[in-house]
Design an enzyme around this catalytic site. Structure first.
Site, PDB file in Angstrom:
ATOM      1  N   CYS A 155      35.392  -2.607  40.327  1.00 63.43           N
ATOM      2  CA  CYS A 155      34.676  -1.327  40.434  1.00 63.43           C
ATOM      3  C   CYS A 155      35.525  -0.279  41.158  1.00 63.43           C
ATOM      4  CB  CYS A 155      33.390  -1.497  41.238  1.00 63.43           C
ATOM      5  SG  CYS A 155      32.392  -2.894  40.723  1.00 63.43           S
ATOM      6  N   ASP A 156      36.137  -0.650  42.262  1.00 67.67           N
ATOM      7  CA  ASP A 156      36.723   0.349  43.162  1.00 67.67           C
ATOM      8  C   ASP A 156      38.247   0.327  43.242  1.00 67.67           C
ATOM      9  OD1 ASP A 156      34.167   1.207  43.812  1.00 67.67           O
ATOM     10  OD2 ASP A 156      33.959  -0.250  45.431  1.00 67.67           O
TER      11      ASP A 156
ATOM     12  N   CYS B   3      34.009  -5.150  45.425  1.00 65.16           N
ATOM     13  CA  CYS B   3      34.220  -5.239  43.980  1.00 65.16           C
ATOM     14  C   CYS B   3      35.515  -4.543  43.583  1.00 65.16           C
ATOM     15  CB  CYS B   3      33.027  -4.620  43.255  1.00 65.16           C
ATOM     16  SG  CYS B   3      33.191  -4.626  41.468  1.00 65.16           S
TER      17      CYS B   3
HETATM   18  C1  LIG Z   1      29.241  -0.891  46.329  1.00 66.54           C
HETATM   19  C2  LIG Z   1      29.192  -1.368  44.888  1.00 66.54           C
HETATM   20  C3  LIG Z   1      29.877  -0.656  43.932  1.00 66.54           C
HETATM   21  C4  LIG Z   1      29.823  -1.060  42.602  1.00 66.54           C
HETATM   22  N1  LIG Z   1      30.494  -0.332  41.667  1.00 66.54           N
HETATM   23  C5  LIG Z   1      30.407  -0.671  40.375  1.00 66.54           C
HETATM   24  C6  LIG Z   1      31.063   0.107  39.363  1.00 66.54           C
HETATM   25  O1  LIG Z   1      31.738   1.099  39.666  1.00 66.54           O
HETATM   26  N2  LIG Z   1      30.925  -0.299  38.082  1.00 66.54           N
HETATM   27  C7  LIG Z   1      30.209  -1.418  37.721  1.00 66.54           C
HETATM   28  O2  LIG Z   1      30.098  -1.704  36.519  1.00 66.54           O
HETATM   29  N3  LIG Z   1      29.602  -2.171  38.645  1.00 66.54           N
HETATM   30  C8  LIG Z   1      29.675  -1.837  39.952  1.00 66.54           C
HETATM   31  N4  LIG Z   1      29.079  -2.618  40.911  1.00 66.54           N
HETATM   32  C9  LIG Z   1      28.399  -3.857  40.481  1.00 66.54           C
HETATM   33  C10 LIG Z   1      27.017  -3.480  39.921  1.00 66.54           C
HETATM   34  O3  LIG Z   1      26.332  -2.679  40.861  1.00 66.54           O
HETATM   35  C11 LIG Z   1      26.203  -4.716  39.592  1.00 66.54           C
HETATM   36  O4  LIG Z   1      26.915  -5.555  38.713  1.00 66.54           O
HETATM   37  C12 LIG Z   1      24.874  -4.322  38.941  1.00 66.54           C
HETATM   38  O5  LIG Z   1      24.159  -3.425  39.752  1.00 66.54           O
HETATM   39  C13 LIG Z   1      24.006  -5.544  38.661  1.00 66.54           C
HETATM   40  O6  LIG Z   1      22.831  -5.093  38.104  1.00 66.54           O
HETATM   41  P1  LIG Z   1      21.492  -5.956  38.160  1.00 66.54           P
HETATM   42  O7  LIG Z   1      20.485  -5.164  37.406  1.00 66.54           O
HETATM   43  O8  LIG Z   1      21.762  -7.338  37.738  1.00 66.54           O
HETATM   44  O9  LIG Z   1      21.087  -6.065  39.690  1.00 66.54           O
HETATM   45  P2  LIG Z   1      21.030  -5.054  40.931  1.00 66.54           P
HETATM   46  O10 LIG Z   1      21.684  -3.766  40.664  1.00 66.54           O
HETATM   47  O11 LIG Z   1      21.491  -5.861  42.078  1.00 66.54           O
HETATM   48  O12 LIG Z   1      19.473  -4.789  41.086  1.00 66.54           O
HETATM   49  C14 LIG Z   1      18.610  -5.785  41.524  1.00 66.54           C
HETATM   50  C15 LIG Z   1      17.206  -5.218  41.610  1.00 66.54           C
HETATM   51  O13 LIG Z   1      16.289  -6.272  41.850  1.00 66.54           O
HETATM   52  C16 LIG Z   1      15.365  -5.881  42.839  1.00 66.54           C
HETATM   53  N5  LIG Z   1      14.823  -7.081  43.445  1.00 66.54           N
HETATM   54  C17 LIG Z   1      15.461  -8.084  44.093  1.00 66.54           C
HETATM   55  N6  LIG Z   1      14.587  -9.017  44.521  1.00 66.54           N
HETATM   56  C18 LIG Z   1      13.352  -8.592  44.111  1.00 66.54           C
HETATM   57  C19 LIG Z   1      12.022  -9.092  44.254  1.00 66.54           C
HETATM   58  N7  LIG Z   1      11.780 -10.244  44.885  1.00 66.54           N
HETATM   59  N8  LIG Z   1      10.993  -8.375  43.722  1.00 66.54           N
HETATM   60  C20 LIG Z   1      11.218  -7.218  43.065  1.00 66.54           C
HETATM   61  N9  LIG Z   1      12.460  -6.700  42.896  1.00 66.54           N
HETATM   62  C21 LIG Z   1      13.495  -7.371  43.426  1.00 66.54           C
HETATM   63  C22 LIG Z   1      16.176  -4.994  43.781  1.00 66.54           C
HETATM   64  O14 LIG Z   1      15.318  -4.175  44.552  1.00 66.54           O
HETATM   65  C23 LIG Z   1      16.996  -4.211  42.745  1.00 66.54           C
HETATM   66  O15 LIG Z   1      16.239  -3.141  42.267  1.00 66.54           O
HETATM   67  C24 LIG Z   1      29.104  -2.242  42.247  1.00 66.54           C
HETATM   68  C25 LIG Z   1      28.422  -2.956  43.226  1.00 66.54           C
HETATM   69  C26 LIG Z   1      28.457  -2.538  44.532  1.00 66.54           C
HETATM   70  C27 LIG Z   1      27.695  -3.309  45.587  1.00 66.54           C
END
Ligand SMILES: Cc1cc2nc3c(=O)[nH]c(=O)nc-3n(C[C@H](O)[C@H](O)[C@H](O)COP(=O)(O)OP(=O)(O)OC[C@H]3O[C@@H](n4cnc5c(N)ncnc54)[C@H](O)[C@@H]3O)c2cc1C
Length: 312
Positions: A137-138, A134
Site C-alpha cells: 500500500c505505502d 502494508c
Molecule cells: C494504514 C493502512 C493503509 C492501507 N492502504 C491500502 C492501500 O493503499 N491500498 C489497498 O488496496 N489496501 C490498503 N490497505 C489494506 C486494506 O485497508 C484492507 O485490505 C481492506 O480494508 C480490507 O477490507 P475488508 O472489507 O476485508 O476489511 P476492513 O477494511 O478491515 O473492514 C472490516 C469492517 O468490519 C467491521 N467489524 C469488525 N468486527 C465486527 C463486528 N463484530 N461486528 C460488526 N462489524 C465488525 C469493522 O468495523 C470494519 O467496518 C491499508 C490498510 C491499512 C491499515
C-alpha cells in the site's frame, strides 16, 4: 419474527461491495458497521491503487463513495457490532451490541483483519507519517528513501524484497539470530545488495521532528554484548502478522490455525451452508482493498445463488 435474506457483518471494502451487489439483486441486505465504519482504509490518507481513481483518493473518501453506492440501492446500513452468532439455528441468529437479535437466511462475514504492532507509543505518533503495516500500500511513497521492515517470517521477507525495488536501502529488523522464513526467501533477502538484515535487534523507539527520521534499536538485549544504536529511516514497516477479526465466531465456523475463516474451494462458502465470508478475514495472502471488494462481490453472488437453490 422478521427474517432478512442477507445480513452483512462489516463495513470495509468487502462488506460495502457485498451490500451493493446484494441490494441490486433485491436481497434487501442489512449491514452492521462495527466500531470502524469504513474499515481499515479510514486510517490512511492516500490510496493510489484502487482502480477507478486515476489521481488517487483519500481512504475516507473512497469508503464514503462505496457506502453511498450501497445506500443508493437500498442497503440498510446500521451502526452496531455483532457480539454473538448462532449458526446452528435456521434462520441464523445474530446478536448486536449484546442485546438486539436479528435473523437472516444468509450471513456474509466481512470483519477484516487487524495488523499487529509492536506496542510502542511512537507507532501511533508516526502512524501515516512514516509508520505503516502494508508495504504494497505505502511502499511507493518511499521511492529512493531508507526504510526498515520489522519481522523475520515469510511476509517480512516479501515486504523487504518488495521495498528493495522501490527504496534506496532496506533494513530488516529481526528479533532472533536467524530468519524464520523459508530457505528460498532467506536466500533472496540475503543476496539483495540494498537489504541489510539486523539480527538480534529490537526496536526501542522512533524519532523525528514531524515525520519519522529514525529508529533506536538495541542489539543483543540483556547480554554483555548489548548495544544501542540509531538507524536513519523515513519509513518503518511492520510485518509481524495480522489478527483476523473472528473472535466473535468462536467455534461456529471452521478457522485455520491463525484464526482466518476457511473457504470452500474457489467460492466464498464457509463450513456452514448459508454463511459466506469475504475480504481480509478470509484472506491471509492478498489483503488489499480491491481484492477484498472482489471477494465481497463473490460472497453476495454466492448468497443470492444459495437463496435461489433453497427457495428462500
Ligand atoms: C494504514 C493502512 C493503509 C492501507 N492502504 C491500502 C492501500 O493503499 N491500498 C489497498 O488496496 N489496501 C490498503 N490497505 C489494506 C486494506 O485497508 C484492507 O485490505 C481492506 O480494508 C480490507 O477490507 P475488508 O472489507 O476485508 O476489511 P476492513 O477494511 O478491515 O473492514 C472490516 C469492517 O468490519 C467491521 N467489524 C469488525 N468486527 C465486527 C463486528 N463484530 N461486528 C460488526 N462489524 C465488525 C469493522 O468495523 C470494519 O467496518 C491499508 C490498510 C491499512 C491499515
Amino acid at each position: 419474527m422478521e427474517i432478512s435474506k442477507c445480513l452483512i457483518i462489516g463495513a470495509g471494502p468487502a462488506g460495502y461491495t457485498a451490500a451493493i451487489y446484494a441490494s441490486r439483486a433485491n436481497l434487501f441486505p442489512i449491514l452492521f458497521e462495527g466500531i470502524q465504519p469504513g474499515g481499515q482504509l479510514t486510517t490512511t490518507s492516500e490510496v493510489e491503487n484502487f482502480p477507478g481513481y486515476p489521481e488517487g483518493v483519500s481512504g475516507p473518501t473512497l469508503m464514503d463513495d462505496l457506502r453511498r453506492q450501497a445506500l443508493r440501492f437500498g442497503a440498510d446500513i446500521k451502526s452496531g457490532s455483532v457480539t454473538e452468532v448462532d449458526f446452528s439455528k435456521r434462520p441464523f441468529e445474530v446478536t448486536v451490541n449484546g442485546a438486539d437479535k436479528y435473523y437472516a437466511h444468509t450471513v456474509i462475514i466481512a470483519t477484516g483483519a487487524s495488523a499487529r504492532y509492536l506496542g510502542l507509543p511512537d507507532e501511533q505518533k508516526y502512524m501515516g507519517m512514516g509508520v505503516s503495516a502494508c508495504a504494497t500500500c505505502d511502499g511507493f511513497f518511499y521511492r529512493g528513501k531508507n526504510v526498515a521492515v520489522v519481522g523475520g517470517g515469510d511476509s517480512a521477507c516479501e515486504e523487504a524484497l518488495y521495498l528493495s525495488n522501490i527504496a534506496k536501502k532496506v533494513f530488516l529488523i529481526v528479533r532472533k539470530p536467524a530468519l524464520r522464513a523459508s530457505k528460498v526467501m532467506q536466500q533472496r533477502v540475503l543476496k539483495k545488495e540494498n537489504i541489510t538484515v539486523l539480527f538480534n535487534c529490537n526496536t526501542l523507539g522512533l524519532f523525528g521532528d514531524e515525520v519519522l527520521e529514525g529508529a533506536k534499536l538495541v542489539e543483543n538485549k540483556g547480554t554483555e554484548m548489548e548495544q544501542i544504536f540509531d538507524i536513519a529511516i523515513d519509513g518503518f514497516f511492520l510485518a509481524i502478522g495480522h489478527t483476523p477479526n473472528t473472535q466473535v465466531f468462536g467455534t461456529s465456523l471452521e478457522l485455520d490455525s491463525e484464526g482466518y475463516i476457511i473457504l470452500k474451494g474457489n467460492t466464498s462458502a464457509t463450513s456452514v451452508d448459508g454463511v459466506f465470508a469475504a475480504g481480509d478475514v478470509a484472506d491471509p495472502r492478498y489483503q488489499q482493498a480491491i481484492s477484498a471488494a472482489g471477494m465481497g462481490c463473490r460472497a453476495a453472488l454466492d448468497a443470492e445463488a444459495y437463496l435461489v437453490e433453497n427457495d428462500l
